[in-house]
Motif scaffolding. Structure first.
Motif, PDB file in Angstrom:
ATOM      1  N   GLU A  96      12.953   2.950   1.391  1.00  0.00           N
ATOM      2  CA  GLU A  96      11.738   2.358   1.955  1.00  0.00           C
ATOM      3  C   GLU A  96      11.135   1.349   0.979  1.00  0.00           C
ATOM      4  OE1 GLU A  96       7.291   3.714   3.554  1.00  0.00           O
ATOM      5  OE2 GLU A  96       8.814   5.243   3.065  1.00  0.00           O
ATOM      6  N   PHE A  97      11.179   1.701  -0.326  1.00  0.00           N
ATOM      7  CA  PHE A  97      10.671   0.795  -1.359  1.00  0.00           C
ATOM      8  C   PHE A  97      11.453  -0.523  -1.349  1.00  0.00           C
ATOM      9  CE2 PHE A  97      10.387  -0.250  -6.062  1.00  0.00           C
ATOM     10  CZ  PHE A  97       9.057  -0.651  -6.018  1.00  0.00           C
ATOM     11  N   ARG A  98      12.778  -0.410  -1.222  1.00  0.00           N
ATOM     12  CA  ARG A  98      13.613  -1.619  -1.181  1.00  0.00           C
ATOM     13  C   ARG A  98      13.347  -2.433   0.088  1.00  0.00           C
ATOM     14  NH1 ARG A  98      18.796   1.527  -3.506  1.00  0.00           N
ATOM     15  NH2 ARG A  98      18.748   0.725  -5.643  1.00  0.00           N
ATOM     16  N   THR A  99      13.185  -1.742   1.205  1.00  0.00           N
ATOM     17  CA  THR A  99      12.950  -2.441   2.469  1.00  0.00           C
ATOM     18  C   THR A  99      11.636  -3.213   2.442  1.00  0.00           C
ATOM     19  OG1 THR A  99      14.206  -0.762   3.676  1.00  0.00           O
ATOM     20  CG2 THR A  99      12.696  -2.139   4.954  1.00  0.00           C
ATOM     21  N   ASP A 100      10.617  -2.634   1.819  1.00  0.00           N
ATOM     22  CA  ASP A 100       9.287  -3.259   1.781  1.00  0.00           C
ATOM     23  C   ASP A 100       9.176  -4.347   0.714  1.00  0.00           C
ATOM     24  OD1 ASP A 100       8.573  -1.565   3.778  1.00  0.00           O
ATOM     25  OD2 ASP A 100       7.384  -0.210   2.527  1.00  0.00           O
ATOM     26  N   ALA A 101      10.142  -4.428  -0.181  1.00  0.00           N
ATOM     27  CA  ALA A 101      10.068  -5.413  -1.267  1.00  0.00           C
ATOM     28  C   ALA A 101      10.030  -6.830  -0.703  1.00  0.00           C
ATOM     29  CB  ALA A 101      11.266  -5.256  -2.199  1.00  0.00           C
ATOM     30  N   PRO A 102       9.319  -7.734  -1.377  1.00  0.00           N
ATOM     31  CA  PRO A 102       9.253  -9.140  -0.902  1.00  0.00           C
ATOM     32  C   PRO A 102      10.652  -9.764  -0.838  1.00  0.00           C
ATOM     33  CG  PRO A 102       7.594  -8.711  -2.597  1.00  0.00           C
ATOM     34  CD  PRO A 102       8.481  -7.514  -2.570  1.00  0.00           C
ATOM     35  N   ALA A 142       0.269  -1.435  -6.215  1.00  0.00           N
ATOM     36  CA  ALA A 142      -0.382  -1.219  -4.916  1.00  0.00           C
ATOM     37  C   ALA A 142       0.513  -0.396  -3.988  1.00  0.00           C
ATOM     38  CB  ALA A 142      -0.714  -2.576  -4.276  1.00  0.00           C
ATOM     39  N   TRP A 143       1.818  -0.693  -3.965  1.00  0.00           N
ATOM     40  CA  TRP A 143       2.733   0.044  -3.093  1.00  0.00           C
ATOM     41  C   TRP A 143       2.796   1.513  -3.500  1.00  0.00           C
ATOM     42  CZ3 TRP A 143       6.925   3.143  -2.646  1.00  0.00           C
ATOM     43  CH2 TRP A 143       7.616   3.156  -1.435  1.00  0.00           C
ATOM     44  N   CYS A 144       2.906   1.776  -4.799  1.00  0.00           N
ATOM     45  CA  CYS A 144       2.971   3.168  -5.272  1.00  0.00           C
ATOM     46  C   CYS A 144       1.683   3.916  -4.952  1.00  0.00           C
ATOM     47  CB  CYS A 144       3.240   3.194  -6.781  1.00  0.00           C
ATOM     48  SG  CYS A 144       4.899   2.656  -7.241  1.00  0.00           S
ATOM     49  N   ALA A 145       0.539   3.247  -5.126  1.00  0.00           N
ATOM     50  CA  ALA A 145      -0.740   3.895  -4.835  1.00  0.00           C
ATOM     51  C   ALA A 145      -0.834   4.281  -3.359  1.00  0.00           C
ATOM     52  CB  ALA A 145      -1.891   2.962  -5.213  1.00  0.00           C
ATOM     53  N   ARG A 146      -0.347   3.421  -2.459  1.00  0.00           N
ATOM     54  CA  ARG A 146      -0.374   3.739  -1.022  1.00  0.00           C
ATOM     55  C   ARG A 146       0.496   4.941  -0.686  1.00  0.00           C
ATOM     56  NH1 ARG A 146       0.286  -1.847  -0.337  1.00  0.00           N
ATOM     57  NH2 ARG A 146       2.437  -1.513   0.391  1.00  0.00           N
ATOM     58  N   HIS A 147       1.510   5.200  -1.500  1.00  0.00           N
ATOM     59  CA  HIS A 147       2.424   6.316  -1.244  1.00  0.00           C
ATOM     60  C   HIS A 147       2.132   7.515  -2.149  1.00  0.00           C
ATOM     61  CE1 HIS A 147       4.474   3.016   0.798  1.00  0.00           C
ATOM     62  NE2 HIS A 147       5.188   3.917   1.455  1.00  0.00           N
TER      63      HIS A 147
END
Length: 363
Positions: free
Chosen positions: A53-59, A91-96
């Motif tokens: 999911e982290f890879r998919t959301d990456a810019p 920010a991504w880590c905080a959301r998860h």
């Protein structure tokens, strides 16, 4: 090991032919996928991330890699994007529900991705340099066996090092890949100890062992404490302090229960109705120490290349030395040359396992 020419004074028939991998001369393979600059963000987290999911959301244009052994994430983007990537990661880590640990943004990192090389070229290169690397590492085998006692684990580690060299090799420097790999191997062997036990302790042990070996070579005997201190240009007090660091490091390595099943050893308790209070106090401390060591043992369900599959030595040291050794985390951080945040990550793993074991003891 390389395509370097032999001495010019040799006859032309002594010229070594270029190595060919997957039908390509080695130099042509590097030219097809040159090393390129990028910005990189390194970080760890206090809990595992959903990697896909982290890879998919990456810019767009951003790649993510994960070193399971070190628990280290790397996010690579275009030059000039380091600060933007760092903010996005946090920010991504905080959301998860995860917190980053030791996040560091680095600019102008020169790397290549091994997967971009022609598959046949990469496969043949690894088949060639894997055995060459194992032969080169024979001189370091006593150190390697402390960390990789299983031959299968050693073989896997060697191929990981070859791929790491592929990603870092700069063909524009004029140094053959074989020579570059040979110089990096010794450094990476030393890093095994630094990663497992802390940079300062591992470096201190390395310097002492080199000095002792040099003294023995010169005098055909082991040095006394005063002789070793003079040989290293240190005071006896400094040598004793450093020797204590090395002794602690070796003691941690020799904790058999960290690598063997601690739960298979029976702990005998005295009858509390017959034993005096001081003996019961010692028995309780023994149980607590046993539970702590067991909580730091490798997870039997984890793979050896995962962080959970390794003995949690840093977590053990953090708990033991702050609980019974009279040290603060700040002092340990300075002695082991690692951040308090990093120590907390490993200590938190211990705490989760320790709570379960103490609950079992209470029952």
């Amino acid at each position: 090991m390389s395509d370097r020419l032999l001495s010019p004074s040799r006859p032309s028939s002594a010229v070594r032919a270029p190595l060919v991998f997957g039908g390509l001369p080695e130099a042509e393979g590097w030219e097809r996928v040159p090393i390129t600059p990028r910005d990189r963000v390194h970080f760890r987290v206090d809990r595992d991330l959903p990697l896909e999911e982290f890879r998919t959301d990456a810019p767009d244009g951003v790649t993510v890699s994960y070193d399971q052994g070190d628990g280290l994430y790397r996010v690579d983007g275009a030059p000039g994007s380091a600060s933007v990537l760092a903010d996005w990661v946090k920010a991504w880590c905080a959301r998860h529900g995860a917190s980053t640990v030791g996040l560091r943004a680095e600019t102008d990192v020169r790397r290549r991705s091994p997967r971009d090389l022609p598959p046949a070229f990469l496969a043949d290169l690894c088949r060639h340099y894997g055995p060459v690397s194992l032969k080169r590492l024979q001189r370091n085998m006593s150190t390697i066996r402390l960390h990789l006692p299983d031959p299968d684990d050693l073989g896997q580690q060697v191929y990981e090092w070859v791929l790491k060299a592929v990603s870092q090799y700069d063909e524009t420097k004029g140094v053959p890949f074989g020579a570059f790999l040979a110089t990096q191997l010794s450094k990476w062997v030393h890093d095994l100890g630094r990663n497992a036990h802390g940079r300062t302790a591992a470096d201190t042990e390395h310097k002492q062992q080199k000095a002792i070996a040099a003294f023995i070579a010169e005098h055909q005997r082991r040095p006394s404490e005063k002789e070793l201190a003079a040989f290293m240009g240190q005071s006896v007090a400094t040598l004793r302090r450093n020797s204590q660091t090395v002794a602690t490091l070796n003691g941690l390595r020799n904790l058999q229960s960290l690598d063997g099943g601690p739960d298979t050893a029976e702990v005998l308790l005295p009858d509390s109705s017959e034993a005096p209070d001081e003996i019961m106090g010692e028995a309780e401390q023994t149980l607590l120490s046993h539970a702590l060591t067991a909580a730091c043992a490798p997870d039997p369900d984890a793979r050896r290349d995962q962080r959970a599959g390794q003995p949690n030595v840093l977590g053990w040291a953090t708990w033991y030395l702050t609980t019974w050794g009279g040290r603060t985390k700040t002092q340990l951080s300075n002695e082991l040359n690692t951040s308090v945040r990093n120590m907390n990550v490993y200590a938190d793993r211990v705490e989760k396992a320790l709570k379960d074991r103490l609950a079992e003891l209470a029952d």
